[in-house]
Scaffold this active site. Structure first.
Site, PDB file in Angstrom:
ATOM      1  N   GLY A   1       0.900  -1.217  -0.178  1.00 16.98           N
ATOM      2  CA  GLY A   1      -0.051  -0.006  -0.115  1.00 16.98           C
ATOM      3  C   GLY A   1       0.834   1.299   0.027  1.00 16.98           C
ATOM      4  O   GLY A   1       2.201   1.130  -0.219  1.00 16.98           O
TER       5      GLY A   1
ATOM      6  N   LEU B   1       0.499   3.703  -2.014  1.00 18.73           N
ATOM      7  CA  LEU B   1       1.037   3.465  -3.354  1.00 18.73           C
ATOM      8  C   LEU B   1       1.450   4.871  -4.036  1.00 18.73           C
ATOM      9  O   LEU B   1       0.933   5.880  -3.637  1.00 18.73           O
ATOM     10  CB  LEU B   1      -0.041   3.039  -4.244  1.00 18.73           C
ATOM     11  CG  LEU B   1      -0.553   1.613  -3.712  1.00 18.73           C
ATOM     12  CD1 LEU B   1      -1.870   1.166  -4.674  1.00 18.73           C
ATOM     13  CD2 LEU B   1       0.583   0.534  -3.741  1.00 18.73           C
ATOM     14  N   HIS B   2       2.484   4.785  -4.962  1.00 17.80           N
ATOM     15  CA  HIS B   2       3.089   6.097  -5.411  1.00 17.80           C
ATOM     16  C   HIS B   2       3.160   5.757  -6.907  1.00 17.80           C
ATOM     17  O   HIS B   2       2.834   4.545  -7.452  1.00 17.80           O
ATOM     18  CB  HIS B   2       4.338   6.422  -4.966  1.00 17.80           C
ATOM     19  CG  HIS B   2       5.266   5.253  -4.863  1.00 17.80           C
ATOM     20  ND1 HIS B   2       5.804   4.588  -6.046  1.00 17.80           N
ATOM     21  CD2 HIS B   2       5.745   4.783  -3.727  1.00 17.80           C
ATOM     22  CE1 HIS B   2       6.660   3.900  -5.461  1.00 17.80           C
ATOM     23  NE2 HIS B   2       6.890   3.821  -4.270  1.00 17.80           N
TER      24      HIS B   2
ATOM     25  N   GLY C   1       5.539   5.014  -8.809  1.00 19.75           N
ATOM     26  CA  GLY C   1       6.180   3.587  -9.178  1.00 19.75           C
ATOM     27  C   GLY C   1       5.227   2.410  -9.362  1.00 19.75           C
ATOM     28  O   GLY C   1       5.362   1.455 -10.139  1.00 19.75           O
ATOM     29  N   HIS C   2       4.440   2.258  -8.178  1.00 18.63           N
ATOM     30  CA  HIS C   2       3.513   1.054  -8.193  1.00 18.63           C
ATOM     31  C   HIS C   2       2.600   1.269  -9.282  1.00 18.63           C
ATOM     32  O   HIS C   2       2.237   0.382 -10.052  1.00 18.63           O
ATOM     33  CB  HIS C   2       2.676   1.154  -7.085  1.00 18.63           C
ATOM     34  CG  HIS C   2       3.379   1.003  -5.646  1.00 18.63           C
ATOM     35  ND1 HIS C   2       3.835   1.816  -4.711  1.00 18.63           N
ATOM     36  CD2 HIS C   2       3.925  -0.018  -5.189  1.00 18.63           C
ATOM     37  CE1 HIS C   2       4.137   1.477  -3.582  1.00 18.63           C
ATOM     38  NE2 HIS C   2       4.542   0.331  -3.903  1.00 18.63           N
TER      39      HIS C   2
ATOM     40  N   GLN D   1       7.976  -9.252   7.642  1.00 17.88           N
ATOM     41  CA  GLN D   1       9.125  -8.767   7.094  1.00 17.88           C
ATOM     42  C   GLN D   1       9.695  -7.454   7.867  1.00 17.88           C
ATOM     43  O   GLN D   1      10.785  -7.057   7.452  1.00 17.88           O
ATOM     44  CB  GLN D   1       8.911  -8.671   5.672  1.00 17.88           C
ATOM     45  CG  GLN D   1       8.041  -7.312   5.364  1.00 17.88           C
ATOM     46  CD  GLN D   1       7.610  -7.427   3.679  1.00 17.88           C
ATOM     47  OE1 GLN D   1       6.894  -8.195   3.375  1.00 17.88           O
ATOM     48  NE2 GLN D   1       8.434  -6.486   3.099  1.00 17.88           N
TER      49      GLN D   1
ATOM     50  N   GLY E   1       9.388  -4.314  -8.782  1.00 19.86           N
ATOM     51  CA  GLY E   1      10.225  -3.127  -8.992  1.00 19.86           C
ATOM     52  C   GLY E   1      11.811  -3.434  -8.733  1.00 19.86           C
ATOM     53  O   GLY E   1      11.983  -4.038  -7.651  1.00 19.86           O
TER      54      GLY E   1
ATOM     55  N   ASP F   1      13.815  -2.681  -5.388  1.00 16.88           N
ATOM     56  CA  ASP F   1      14.364  -3.698  -4.389  1.00 16.88           C
ATOM     57  C   ASP F   1      14.990  -4.812  -5.069  1.00 16.88           C
ATOM     58  O   ASP F   1      14.366  -5.741  -5.263  1.00 16.88           O
ATOM     59  CB  ASP F   1      13.011  -4.258  -3.672  1.00 16.88           C
ATOM     60  CG  ASP F   1      12.272  -3.103  -2.900  1.00 16.88           C
ATOM     61  OD1 ASP F   1      12.616  -2.820  -1.876  1.00 16.88           O
ATOM     62  OD2 ASP F   1      11.343  -2.533  -3.114  1.00 16.88           O
TER      63      ASP F   1
HETATM   64  O1  PAF Z   1       8.225  -4.865  -2.003  1.00 15.02           O
HETATM   65  C1  PAF Z   1       7.122  -5.012  -1.220  1.00 15.02           C
HETATM   66  O2  PAF Z   1       6.540  -3.845  -1.226  1.00 15.02           O
HETATM   67  C2  PAF Z   1       7.049  -5.949  -0.392  1.00 15.02           C
HETATM   68  O3  PAF Z   1       8.315  -6.476  -0.019  1.00 15.02           O
HETATM   69  C3  PAF Z   1       6.059  -6.970  -1.022  1.00 15.02           C
HETATM   70  C4  PAF Z   1       6.992  -7.826  -2.154  1.00 15.02           C
HETATM   71  C5  PAF Z   1       4.778  -6.631  -1.338  1.00 15.02           C
HETATM   72  C6  PAF Z   1       6.015  -8.234   0.042  1.00 15.02           C
HETATM   73  O4  PAF Z   1       5.323  -7.875   1.321  1.00 15.02           O
END
Ligand code: PAF
Length: 284
Positions: A31, A33-34, A36-37, A61, A150, A153
């Site tokens: 979420g 979101l910008h 890039g997403h 994570q 993307g 990462d």
């Molecule tokens: O890159 C992310 O936003 C997160 O690591 C992902 C891939 C949605 C997993 O939670």
């Protein structure tokens, strides 16, 4: 566009999509979101009959409770953006639907073949276990034909490729280029947390990375790393956590320039941790 909140409703939709023979593109997100997403979603919409975006701030994570708490959340604004990108479904579950109490308590284990012990893995222990845990679960539930990630990462993407190969998953992973502000700063949900002055200083990260490509023929990878770290640590608000020039496949530090060199960086700008990367192979 449909917003799906439960696994039961998701399963019904996915079964219907699979029975119809339509192709399904998937963009996993947390979420906030910008643009890039949005480019990932637009690409998915253009390459598949239907597209689904997951919005889930994955607790397993995060290795820092404050970072998890402060992670920006705004489903309403996200939904608006996704609708305008032509997305068909949002899957936005609650953590208790996704994980059992045991899964939240015990670390999920996956053999990363060494990809997880460097860079992000060194500074965020367990982070990639959580990423693989959620992405593998989402792939199982959603069964996409293609999934879009993307390149910002960079290490995450290498690990997702390894997961798909190791677990023989059928999904095709599509690597998508970093989207930057006109200033060069890589787009990130975390940029929202920067003050105006910090934002101005954060622009130096990409500026210095771009500038460093001028020295590829003059400096060794180690010397060039030191130059980047030194230059950025001299900028107000910035503190480099790591900058490693690695082989894009193995993610191991290189001592001599190769055709596959990528510089990966994590920098604190005040309290906000930003990452970026830069491919040196085009500049030799
Ligand atoms: O890159 C992310 O936003 C997160 O690591 C992902 C891939 C949605 C997993 O939670």
């Amino acid at each position: 566009m449909k917003i799906i909140r439960t696994i039961e409703d998701l399963t019904l939709e996915i079964n219907a999509i699979k029975n119809s023979g339509k192709s399904l593109g998937f963009v996993p997100t947390m979420g906030a979101l910008h643009h890039g997403h949005k480019t990932l979603v637009i690409r998915s919409v253009s390459e598949n009959d239907l597209s689904i975006v997951s919005i889930f701030v994955n607790p397993t994570q995060f290795n820092n409770a404050t970072d998890l708490d402060k992670y920006p959340r705004n489903l309403e604004a996200d939904a608006k953006m996704l609708e305008s990108a032509g997305c068909d479904y949002i899957f936005a579950p609650n953590p208790e639907d996704i994980y059992t109490a045991d899964e939240l308590k015990n670390r999920f284990e996956f053999d990363f073949g060494g990809l997880d012990t460097v860079m992000e893995g060194r500074f965020r222990p367990g982070h990639f276990n959580g990423v693989v845990q959620i992405v593998s679960k989402l792939f199982q539930l959603i069964q996409p034909d293609k999934a879009y990630f993307g390149e910002k990462d960079f290490q995450q993407l290498a690990i997702i490729h390894r997961m798909v190969e190791t677990l023989k998953m059928k999904v095709e992973i599509i690597d998508c280029p970093i989207i930057r502000e006109p200033s060069g700063l890589a787009l990130s949900s975390r940029n929202q947390r920067l003050t105006t002055n910090q934002h101005k200083n954060a622009i130096e990260i990409s500026k210095v990375l771009f500038e460093s490509s001028n020295f590829v023929t003059k400096l060794s990878p180690k010397e060039l790393s030191e130059w980047v770290i030194d230059k950025l640590n001299n900028v107000e608000d910035l503190k480099v956590e790591y900058f490693d020039i690695v082989d894009a496949k193995s993610l191991q530090t290189i001592t001599h320039w190769t055709d596959n060199a990528v510089g990966c960086i994590a920098v604190f700008c005040g309290e906000v941790r930003l990452i970026d990367n830069f491919r040196y192979n085009h500049h030799r």
